[in-house]
Design a protein around this motif. Structure first.
Motif, PDB file in Angstrom:
ATOM      1  N   LEU A   1       7.234  -3.170  -5.836  1.00  0.00           N
ATOM      2  CA  LEU A   1       6.003  -3.508  -5.127  1.00  0.00           C
ATOM      3  C   LEU A   1       5.584  -2.378  -4.193  1.00  0.00           C
ATOM      4  O   LEU A   1       4.402  -2.021  -4.124  1.00  0.00           O
ATOM      5  CB  LEU A   1       6.206  -4.800  -4.334  1.00  0.00           C
ATOM      6  CG  LEU A   1       4.990  -5.333  -3.575  1.00  0.00           C
ATOM      7  CD1 LEU A   1       3.879  -5.704  -4.548  1.00  0.00           C
ATOM      8  CD2 LEU A   1       5.384  -6.533  -2.714  1.00  0.00           C
ATOM      9  N   THR A   2       6.547  -1.796  -3.471  1.00  0.00           N
ATOM     10  CA  THR A   2       6.236  -0.716  -2.538  1.00  0.00           C
ATOM     11  C   THR A   2       5.672   0.493  -3.275  1.00  0.00           C
ATOM     12  O   THR A   2       4.695   1.111  -2.837  1.00  0.00           O
ATOM     13  CB  THR A   2       7.492  -0.316  -1.745  1.00  0.00           C
ATOM     14  OG1 THR A   2       8.003  -1.455  -1.052  1.00  0.00           O
ATOM     15  CG2 THR A   2       7.172   0.777  -0.730  1.00  0.00           C
ATOM     16  N   VAL A   3       6.259   0.827  -4.408  1.00  0.00           N
ATOM     17  CA  VAL A   3       5.773   1.955  -5.205  1.00  0.00           C
ATOM     18  C   VAL A   3       4.359   1.689  -5.720  1.00  0.00           C
ATOM     19  O   VAL A   3       3.491   2.572  -5.706  1.00  0.00           O
ATOM     20  CB  VAL A   3       6.733   2.246  -6.375  1.00  0.00           C
ATOM     21  CG1 VAL A   3       6.116   3.258  -7.341  1.00  0.00           C
ATOM     22  CG2 VAL A   3       8.065   2.770  -5.849  1.00  0.00           C
ATOM     23  N   ASP A   4       4.107   0.465  -6.165  1.00  0.00           N
ATOM     24  CA  ASP A   4       2.787   0.118  -6.692  1.00  0.00           C
ATOM     25  C   ASP A   4       1.720   0.154  -5.608  1.00  0.00           C
ATOM     26  O   ASP A   4       0.600   0.628  -5.823  1.00  0.00           O
ATOM     27  CB  ASP A   4       2.812  -1.276  -7.325  1.00  0.00           C
ATOM     28  CG  ASP A   4       3.545  -1.290  -8.662  1.00  0.00           C
ATOM     29  OD1 ASP A   4       3.749  -0.201  -9.236  1.00  0.00           O
ATOM     30  OD2 ASP A   4       3.923  -2.388  -9.120  1.00  0.00           O
ATOM     31  N   VAL A   5       2.039  -0.392  -4.426  1.00  0.00           N
ATOM     32  CA  VAL A   5       1.055  -0.515  -3.354  1.00  0.00           C
ATOM     33  C   VAL A   5       0.830   0.808  -2.633  1.00  0.00           C
ATOM     34  O   VAL A   5      -0.285   1.112  -2.204  1.00  0.00           O
ATOM     35  CB  VAL A   5       1.500  -1.606  -2.352  1.00  0.00           C
ATOM     36  CG1 VAL A   5       0.562  -1.658  -1.147  1.00  0.00           C
ATOM     37  CG2 VAL A   5       1.530  -2.969  -3.035  1.00  0.00           C
ATOM     38  N   MET A   6       1.895   1.601  -2.484  1.00  0.00           N
ATOM     39  CA  MET A   6       1.795   2.878  -1.754  1.00  0.00           C
ATOM     40  C   MET A   6       2.327   4.023  -2.610  1.00  0.00           C
ATOM     41  O   MET A   6       3.399   4.581  -2.335  1.00  0.00           O
ATOM     42  CB  MET A   6       2.555   2.769  -0.427  1.00  0.00           C
ATOM     43  CG  MET A   6       1.905   1.806   0.551  1.00  0.00           C
ATOM     44  SD  MET A   6       2.803   1.603   2.102  1.00  0.00           S
ATOM     45  CE  MET A   6       4.076   0.455   1.575  1.00  0.00           C
ATOM     46  N   PRO A   7       1.610   4.382  -3.678  1.00  0.00           N
ATOM     47  CA  PRO A   7       2.099   5.408  -4.609  1.00  0.00           C
ATOM     48  C   PRO A   7       2.200   6.804  -4.001  1.00  0.00           C
ATOM     49  O   PRO A   7       2.830   7.685  -4.585  1.00  0.00           O
ATOM     50  CB  PRO A   7       1.054   5.376  -5.736  1.00  0.00           C
ATOM     51  CG  PRO A   7      -0.181   4.835  -5.083  1.00  0.00           C
ATOM     52  CD  PRO A   7       0.298   3.859  -4.074  1.00  0.00           C
ATOM     53  N   HIS A   8       1.600   6.992  -2.824  1.00  0.00           N
ATOM     54  CA  HIS A   8       1.628   8.311  -2.192  1.00  0.00           C
ATOM     55  C   HIS A   8       2.936   8.590  -1.458  1.00  0.00           C
ATOM     56  O   HIS A   8       3.200   9.735  -1.073  1.00  0.00           O
ATOM     57  CB  HIS A   8       0.480   8.430  -1.187  1.00  0.00           C
ATOM     58  CG  HIS A   8       0.537   7.396  -0.097  1.00  0.00           C
ATOM     59  ND1 HIS A   8       0.162   6.086  -0.307  1.00  0.00           N
ATOM     60  CD2 HIS A   8       0.952   7.475   1.200  1.00  0.00           C
ATOM     61  CE1 HIS A   8       0.315   5.401   0.816  1.00  0.00           C
ATOM     62  NE2 HIS A   8       0.804   6.214   1.742  1.00  0.00           N
TER      63      HIS A   8
ATOM     64  N   ASP B   1      -2.505 -10.870   7.065  1.00  0.00           N
ATOM     65  CA  ASP B   1      -2.203  -9.596   6.416  1.00  0.00           C
ATOM     66  C   ASP B   1      -3.461  -8.908   5.925  1.00  0.00           C
ATOM     67  O   ASP B   1      -4.340  -9.542   5.334  1.00  0.00           O
ATOM     68  CB  ASP B   1      -1.258  -9.808   5.219  1.00  0.00           C
ATOM     69  CG  ASP B   1       0.178  -9.968   5.666  1.00  0.00           C
ATOM     70  OD1 ASP B   1       0.492  -9.540   6.784  1.00  0.00           O
ATOM     71  OD2 ASP B   1       0.972 -10.541   4.904  1.00  0.00           O
ATOM     72  N   HIS B   2      -3.540  -7.599   6.192  1.00  0.00           N
ATOM     73  CA  HIS B   2      -4.601  -6.765   5.656  1.00  0.00           C
ATOM     74  C   HIS B   2      -3.957  -5.597   4.912  1.00  0.00           C
ATOM     75  O   HIS B   2      -2.742  -5.415   4.953  1.00  0.00           O
ATOM     76  CB  HIS B   2      -5.515  -6.255   6.774  1.00  0.00           C
ATOM     77  CG  HIS B   2      -6.232  -7.348   7.496  1.00  0.00           C
ATOM     78  ND1 HIS B   2      -7.301  -8.016   6.961  1.00  0.00           N
ATOM     79  CD2 HIS B   2      -6.009  -7.908   8.710  1.00  0.00           C
ATOM     80  CE1 HIS B   2      -7.727  -8.933   7.819  1.00  0.00           C
ATOM     81  NE2 HIS B   2      -6.955  -8.892   8.882  1.00  0.00           N
ATOM     82  N   LEU B   3      -4.776  -4.780   4.265  1.00  0.00           N
ATOM     83  CA  LEU B   3      -4.238  -3.693   3.453  1.00  0.00           C
ATOM     84  C   LEU B   3      -3.437  -2.710   4.284  1.00  0.00           C
ATOM     85  O   LEU B   3      -2.357  -2.282   3.889  1.00  0.00           O
ATOM     86  CB  LEU B   3      -5.387  -2.962   2.743  1.00  0.00           C
ATOM     87  CG  LEU B   3      -4.981  -1.759   1.878  1.00  0.00           C
ATOM     88  CD1 LEU B   3      -4.071  -2.215   0.738  1.00  0.00           C
ATOM     89  CD2 LEU B   3      -6.216  -1.072   1.331  1.00  0.00           C
ATOM     90  N   THR B   4      -3.943  -2.331   5.455  1.00  0.00           N
ATOM     91  CA  THR B   4      -3.285  -1.280   6.239  1.00  0.00           C
ATOM     92  C   THR B   4      -2.736  -1.780   7.576  1.00  0.00           C
ATOM     93  O   THR B   4      -2.171  -0.998   8.327  1.00  0.00           O
ATOM     94  CB  THR B   4      -4.267  -0.129   6.513  1.00  0.00           C
ATOM     95  OG1 THR B   4      -5.417  -0.646   7.214  1.00  0.00           O
ATOM     96  CG2 THR B   4      -4.705   0.527   5.224  1.00  0.00           C
ATOM     97  N   SER B   5      -2.902  -3.053   7.886  1.00  0.00           N
ATOM     98  CA  SER B   5      -2.436  -3.538   9.177  1.00  0.00           C
ATOM     99  C   SER B   5      -2.329  -5.062   9.142  1.00  0.00           C
ATOM    100  O   SER B   5      -2.614  -5.693   8.130  1.00  0.00           O
ATOM    101  CB  SER B   5      -3.398  -3.119  10.300  1.00  0.00           C
ATOM    102  OG  SER B   5      -4.661  -3.722  10.127  1.00  0.00           O
TER     103      SER B   5
END
Length: 304
Positions: free
Chosen positions: A142-149, A248-252
């Motif tokens: 999930l972490t890789v998918d959501v934050m690929p950077h 929950d939001h995308l970045t915060s």
């Protein structure tokens, strides 16, 4: 007066929402004592503005300040005094999540602090398995998918944090978790069939814990208020008025602590839980979908 390094660290590790709730409780106790903020400040030997900053949550509060105000307000109840000191960030060692501050946003650290201090959590999830119930493989995918950077070390650190959070379910006393999961949570394929099969087996095992109640909202339930977004309601020991809602939001994350908003979210959660399947039927559905993933063919090396 400038903040000391200790005061800044205390202010950082105490979520703003908890400082506001502490201030509101101190203001309530001042009112019960029949004092104005000016009279309270005079008896404490302070300027009136200091009492105002504390009551609005704009200022960090030292343990001595909390004790002094409680003495001024003639509060003798030890449980109340201990709880207010805890809200101020004292009585516990620095949170373990502070060691991950380079990869954790302030909002996430605040969320973990609230989760760690809570006695009960009511969670509505529309998209993914709640963090407290994720397996390492699911959390990694999930972490890789959501934050690929992110690089591998950052991903590993975030997964470590996700798993470390789960200790609250096994502490003494444990956090009581009631989770309502949309059926989409169970069917959204994160990490592939094998990861999902393992995750759903883990969910089924968690559902057997006395401190965990899982309810699934099946697709057949139709539209419901939960589809507008996930949220968590945290409750804290001894003072019911300290409940906090986290959106929950995308970045915060956004903390909501107005009494009328909390009442509305609590009522919404109760309706969602009532529309969801009972625990036993939910466990059966989780197991059934897990079996479907187990029977899916694993990807071949060529596909990878």
């Amino acid at each position: 007066m400038p903040h000391t390094e200790e005061a800044w660290e205390t202010m950082e590790r105490v979520p703003a929402v908890r400082r506001r709730r502490l201030g509101a409780e101190l203001r309530r106790l001042r009112d019960l004592a029949g004092l104005t903020s000016g009279e309270a400040a005079e008896r404490a030997g302070w300027h009136q503005s200091k009492v105002s900053r504390i009551e609005t949550g704009r200022s960090s509060v030292r343990a001595e300040d909390v004790n002094l105000l409680l003495d001024v307000y003639a509060v003798r109840d030890r449980d109340v005094r201990d709880l207010l000191r805890t809200l101020a960030g004292y009585g516990h060692q620095r949170g373990w999540w502070h060691d991950f501050r380079e990869v954790l946003p302030v909002e996430y650290r605040d969320f973990i602090s609230l989760e760690t201090g809570a006695c009960r959590a009511r969670s509505m999830e529309t998209s993914v398995v709640p963090g407290l119930l994720q397996t390492p493989a699911y959390a990694h995918a999930l972490t890789v998918d959501v934050m690929p950077h992110l690089g591998r070390r950052e991903v590993d650190a975030l997964v470590d944090v996700r798993i470390a959070r789960q200790t609250v379910l096994h502490q003494d006393p444990p956090l009581e978790l009631t989770a309502v999961l949309d059926e989409a949570v169970l069917r959204r394929e994160v990490g592939g069939p094998e990861v999902m099969a393992g995750q759903l087996r883990s969910l089924a095992e968690a559902a057997e814990l006395p401190q965990v109640s899982l309810h699934v909202l099946p697709f057949a339930a139709g539209g419901h208020i939960g589809v507008t977004g996930s949220f968590v309601i945290f409750s804290f020991p001894r003072i019911a008025d300290l409940d906090v809602v986290v959106l929950d939001h995308l970045t915060s994350s956004l903390c909501v602590d107005r009494k009328e908003d909390i009442t509305a979210y609590a009522a919404a959660f109760a309706r969602l839980r009532d529309r969801a399947l009972p625990c036993a039927e939910s466990a059966a559905l989780i197991a059934g979908i897990g079996s479907e993933f187990s029977r899916m063919p694993r990807p071949t090396k060529e596909a990878l």
